[in-house]
Design a protein around this motif. Structure first.
Motif, PDB file in Angstrom:
ATOM      1  N   GLN A 170       0.820  -1.202   0.000  1.00  0.00           N
ATOM      2  CA  GLN A 170       0.000   0.000   0.000  1.00  0.00           C
ATOM      3  C   GLN A 170       0.860   1.260   0.000  1.00  0.00           C
ATOM      4  O   GLN A 170       0.481   2.285  -0.578  1.00  0.00           O
ATOM      5  CB  GLN A 170      -0.937   0.010   1.210  1.00  0.00           C
ATOM      6  CG  GLN A 170      -1.945   1.154   1.209  1.00  0.00           C
ATOM      7  CD  GLN A 170      -2.881   1.105   0.015  1.00  0.00           C
ATOM      8  OE1 GLN A 170      -3.370   0.045  -0.347  1.00  0.00           O
ATOM      9  NE2 GLN A 170      -3.128   2.250  -0.606  1.00  0.00           N
ATOM     10  N   TYR A 171       2.024   1.183   0.634  1.00  0.00           N
ATOM     11  CA  TYR A 171       2.941   2.329   0.655  1.00  0.00           C
ATOM     12  C   TYR A 171       3.331   2.721  -0.771  1.00  0.00           C
ATOM     13  O   TYR A 171       3.380   3.915  -1.109  1.00  0.00           O
ATOM     14  CB  TYR A 171       4.185   1.982   1.473  1.00  0.00           C
ATOM     15  CG  TYR A 171       5.143   3.142   1.650  1.00  0.00           C
ATOM     16  CD1 TYR A 171       4.957   4.080   2.667  1.00  0.00           C
ATOM     17  CD2 TYR A 171       6.232   3.305   0.800  1.00  0.00           C
ATOM     18  CE1 TYR A 171       5.827   5.145   2.831  1.00  0.00           C
ATOM     19  CE2 TYR A 171       7.104   4.369   0.962  1.00  0.00           C
ATOM     20  CZ  TYR A 171       6.900   5.284   1.964  1.00  0.00           C
ATOM     21  OH  TYR A 171       7.769   6.349   2.117  1.00  0.00           O
ATOM     22  N   LEU A 172       3.580   1.731  -1.618  1.00  0.00           N
ATOM     23  CA  LEU A 172       3.915   2.007  -3.018  1.00  0.00           C
ATOM     24  C   LEU A 172       2.702   2.558  -3.761  1.00  0.00           C
ATOM     25  O   LEU A 172       2.821   3.495  -4.553  1.00  0.00           O
ATOM     26  CB  LEU A 172       4.419   0.737  -3.693  1.00  0.00           C
ATOM     27  CG  LEU A 172       4.739   0.847  -5.184  1.00  0.00           C
ATOM     28  CD1 LEU A 172       5.797   1.907  -5.451  1.00  0.00           C
ATOM     29  CD2 LEU A 172       5.179  -0.504  -5.742  1.00  0.00           C
ATOM     30  N   ARG A 173       1.514   1.962  -3.514  1.00  0.00           N
ATOM     31  CA  ARG A 173       0.302   2.485  -4.144  1.00  0.00           C
ATOM     32  C   ARG A 173       0.113   3.961  -3.815  1.00  0.00           C
ATOM     33  O   ARG A 173      -0.209   4.766  -4.686  1.00  0.00           O
ATOM     34  CB  ARG A 173      -0.925   1.702  -3.652  1.00  0.00           C
ATOM     35  CG  ARG A 173      -1.089   0.301  -4.181  1.00  0.00           C
ATOM     36  CD  ARG A 173      -2.504  -0.155  -3.933  1.00  0.00           C
ATOM     37  NE  ARG A 173      -2.696  -1.578  -4.152  1.00  0.00           N
ATOM     38  CZ  ARG A 173      -2.766  -2.479  -3.177  1.00  0.00           C
ATOM     39  NH1 ARG A 173      -2.636  -2.096  -1.917  1.00  0.00           N
ATOM     40  NH2 ARG A 173      -2.972  -3.743  -3.457  1.00  0.00           N
ATOM     41  N   ASP A 174       0.289   4.304  -2.542  1.00  0.00           N
ATOM     42  CA  ASP A 174       0.093   5.693  -2.109  1.00  0.00           C
ATOM     43  C   ASP A 174       1.082   6.624  -2.798  1.00  0.00           C
ATOM     44  O   ASP A 174       0.730   7.742  -3.194  1.00  0.00           O
ATOM     45  CB  ASP A 174       0.238   5.805  -0.585  1.00  0.00           C
ATOM     46  CG  ASP A 174      -0.889   5.118   0.161  1.00  0.00           C
ATOM     47  OD1 ASP A 174      -1.931   4.844  -0.469  1.00  0.00           O
ATOM     48  OD2 ASP A 174      -0.716   4.848   1.364  1.00  0.00           O
ATOM     49  N   TYR A 175       2.313   6.158  -2.955  1.00  0.00           N
ATOM     50  CA  TYR A 175       3.316   6.979  -3.640  1.00  0.00           C
ATOM     51  C   TYR A 175       2.912   7.212  -5.094  1.00  0.00           C
ATOM     52  O   TYR A 175       2.973   8.342  -5.601  1.00  0.00           O
ATOM     53  CB  TYR A 175       4.693   6.313  -3.582  1.00  0.00           C
ATOM     54  CG  TYR A 175       5.684   6.929  -4.546  1.00  0.00           C
ATOM     55  CD1 TYR A 175       6.251   8.179  -4.277  1.00  0.00           C
ATOM     56  CD2 TYR A 175       6.012   6.287  -5.737  1.00  0.00           C
ATOM     57  CE1 TYR A 175       7.126   8.763  -5.182  1.00  0.00           C
ATOM     58  CE2 TYR A 175       6.889   6.869  -6.644  1.00  0.00           C
ATOM     59  CZ  TYR A 175       7.441   8.108  -6.357  1.00  0.00           C
ATOM     60  OH  TYR A 175       8.299   8.685  -7.262  1.00  0.00           O
ATOM     61  N   LEU A 176       2.491   6.151  -5.778  1.00  0.00           N
ATOM     62  CA  LEU A 176       2.111   6.277  -7.190  1.00  0.00           C
ATOM     63  C   LEU A 176       0.896   7.195  -7.361  1.00  0.00           C
ATOM     64  O   LEU A 176       0.821   7.965  -8.327  1.00  0.00           O
ATOM     65  CB  LEU A 176       1.826   4.899  -7.772  1.00  0.00           C
ATOM     66  CG  LEU A 176       3.033   3.947  -7.843  1.00  0.00           C
ATOM     67  CD1 LEU A 176       2.609   2.562  -8.303  1.00  0.00           C
ATOM     68  CD2 LEU A 176       4.112   4.504  -8.766  1.00  0.00           C
ATOM     69  N   LEU A 177      -0.032   7.124  -6.423  1.00  0.00           N
ATOM     70  CA  LEU A 177      -1.183   8.035  -6.473  1.00  0.00           C
ATOM     71  C   LEU A 177      -0.744   9.481  -6.282  1.00  0.00           C
ATOM     72  O   LEU A 177      -1.268  10.389  -6.930  1.00  0.00           O
ATOM     73  CB  LEU A 177      -2.199   7.652  -5.391  1.00  0.00           C
ATOM     74  CG  LEU A 177      -3.052   6.407  -5.661  1.00  0.00           C
ATOM     75  CD1 LEU A 177      -3.859   6.047  -4.416  1.00  0.00           C
ATOM     76  CD2 LEU A 177      -3.981   6.628  -6.844  1.00  0.00           C
ATOM     77  N   SER A 178       0.238   9.678  -5.412  1.00  0.00           N
ATOM     78  CA  SER A 178       0.693  11.039  -5.098  1.00  0.00           C
ATOM     79  C   SER A 178       1.365  11.722  -6.285  1.00  0.00           C
ATOM     80  O   SER A 178       1.382  12.953  -6.375  1.00  0.00           O
ATOM     81  CB  SER A 178       1.656  11.018  -3.903  1.00  0.00           C
ATOM     82  OG  SER A 178       2.927  10.483  -4.268  1.00  0.00           O
ATOM     83  N   ILE A 179       1.927  10.932  -7.218  1.00  0.00           N
ATOM     84  CA  ILE A 179       2.594  11.519  -8.390  1.00  0.00           C
ATOM     85  C   ILE A 179       1.713  11.441  -9.644  1.00  0.00           C
ATOM     86  O   ILE A 179       2.167  11.778 -10.732  1.00  0.00           O
ATOM     87  CB  ILE A 179       3.953  10.835  -8.662  1.00  0.00           C
ATOM     88  CG1 ILE A 179       3.760   9.350  -9.012  1.00  0.00           C
ATOM     89  CG2 ILE A 179       4.889  10.998  -7.459  1.00  0.00           C
ATOM     90  CD1 ILE A 179       5.041   8.680  -9.501  1.00  0.00           C
ATOM     91  N   GLY A 180       0.481  10.991  -9.466  1.00  0.00           N
ATOM     92  CA  GLY A 180      -0.427  10.918 -10.605  1.00  0.00           C
ATOM     93  C   GLY A 180      -0.032   9.887 -11.637  1.00  0.00           C
ATOM     94  O   GLY A 180      -0.217  10.091 -12.843  1.00  0.00           O
ATOM     95  N   PHE A 181       0.481   8.747 -11.202  1.00  0.00           N
ATOM     96  CA  PHE A 181       0.914   7.686 -12.110  1.00  0.00           C
ATOM     97  C   PHE A 181      -0.255   7.229 -12.987  1.00  0.00           C
ATOM     98  O   PHE A 181      -1.346   6.970 -12.500  1.00  0.00           O
ATOM     99  CB  PHE A 181       1.461   6.516 -11.298  1.00  0.00           C
ATOM    100  CG  PHE A 181       1.892   5.337 -12.117  1.00  0.00           C
ATOM    101  CD1 PHE A 181       2.791   5.486 -13.158  1.00  0.00           C
ATOM    102  CD2 PHE A 181       1.400   4.073 -11.849  1.00  0.00           C
ATOM    103  CE1 PHE A 181       3.198   4.400 -13.913  1.00  0.00           C
ATOM    104  CE2 PHE A 181       1.801   2.979 -12.597  1.00  0.00           C
ATOM    105  CZ  PHE A 181       2.698   3.147 -13.633  1.00  0.00           C
TER     106      PHE A 181
END
Length: 216
Positions: A170-181
Motif C-alpha cells: 500500500q505504501y507504493l500504491r500511495d506513492y504512485l497516487l501522489s505523483i499521478g501515475f
C-alpha cells in the motif's frame, strides 16, 4: 520428492522445489475481513462491495462479522483487474470450481487471520489464486499471504474510521497516487521509496515468522 530425485538428496536438499503444471483460473480469489481499499471506495458510492449490498453506517477499516469472498478478474499484463460479483465466477470456471474456490479461500483466510492476530497483526484482506492439474484436482497456486498479495495492519495501531498504516505494498500504491501515475508508462521508483518498502516487508516478515529462517 519422486524416487528419481531422492537419490540426489545430499546435493539437492533445501536447494530445490517440486512444482506442478497447472491450468490457472483467471480469477483473483480475494477475501476481505475489513472494509478498506477499493471496497471502501465502492461502498462510499453505492453502499455495496463487488455489487454485494452492505448495510448503512459502516466506517472505513471496520471489520465484518464474517469474511467476504469478493473475487476479481485476473487481467492480462497491461490491463487492470476488475472486481466482480461472486456469481459471475460460475460463468468463468463452472459451478463446482466456483464453489470450491470460494469455500477454500475463506477457510485459508480465517486460519491465517487467527495466526496473524496472535502475532499482533491484522490481515485486512488477501488474495489467492487456484488452478487445476490434468486430472481436474484443485490446487492453491502462486504466492500466498505475502505483503504483495495481502494487506497487513498492526493491531496496536488499529483505529476504526480511518485509513490504517500498512506493512505491505500500500505504501507504493500511495506513492504512485501522489505523483499521478497513469498505470501505463514505465517509471523508475526512487531509491528512498524502495528502501522504505523493503523495511516494511522485512518488519512484517519478522513479526509473522519471529525470524525463523525455516518458516514457510
Amino acid at each position: 520428492m519422486p524416487a528419481s530425485v531422492q537419490k540426489y538428496r545430499d546435493q539437492l536438499e533445501n536447494r530445490c522445489l517440486l512444482v506442478k503444471d497447472l491450468k490457472v483460473f483467471p480469477i483473483e480469489a480475494i477475501v476481505r475481513g475489513y472494509i478498506t481499499g477499493s471496497a471502501w471506495s465502492e461502498y462510499k458510492k453505492k453502499k455495496s462491495m463487488c455489487d454485494i449490498p452492505l448495510p448503512d453506517g459502516l466506517l472505513e477499516s471496520q471489520s465484518f462479522e464474517k469474511p467476504f469472498y469478493t473475487p476479481s478478474t485476473k487481467a492480462e499484463i497491461g490491463s487492470h483487474d476488475e472486481n466482480i460479483h461472486p456469481d459471475k465466477v460460475v460463468e468463468i470456471v463452472g459451478e463446482k470450481f466456483a464453489h470450491d474456490i470460494a469455500e477454500t479461500s475463506v477457510k485459508l483466510y480465517s486460519k491465517a487471520r487467527k495466526y496473524a492476530c496472535d502475532k499482533g497483526i491484522i490481515i485486512a484482506d488477501t488474495k489467492f489464486e487456484f488452478g487445476t492439474d490434468s486430472d481436474g484436482n484443485l490446487f492453491l497456486a502462486d504466492e500466498v499471504l505475502t505483503p504483495d498479495s495481502s494487506r497487513f495492519w498492526l493491531s496496536s495501531n488499529y483505529k476504526v474510521g480511518e485509513k490504517q498504516d500498512s506493512l505491505d505494498k500500500q505504501y507504493l500504491r500511495d506513492y504512485l497516487l501522489s505523483i499521478g501515475f497513469d498505470k501505463k508508462t514505465s517509471i523508475r521508483i526512487p531509491e528512498n521509496i524502495v528502501q522504505k518498502i523493503s523495511e516494511k516487508y522485512a518488519e512484517i516478515y519478522e513479526m509473522l515468522t519471529e525470524g525463523d529462517p525455516g518458516f514457510i
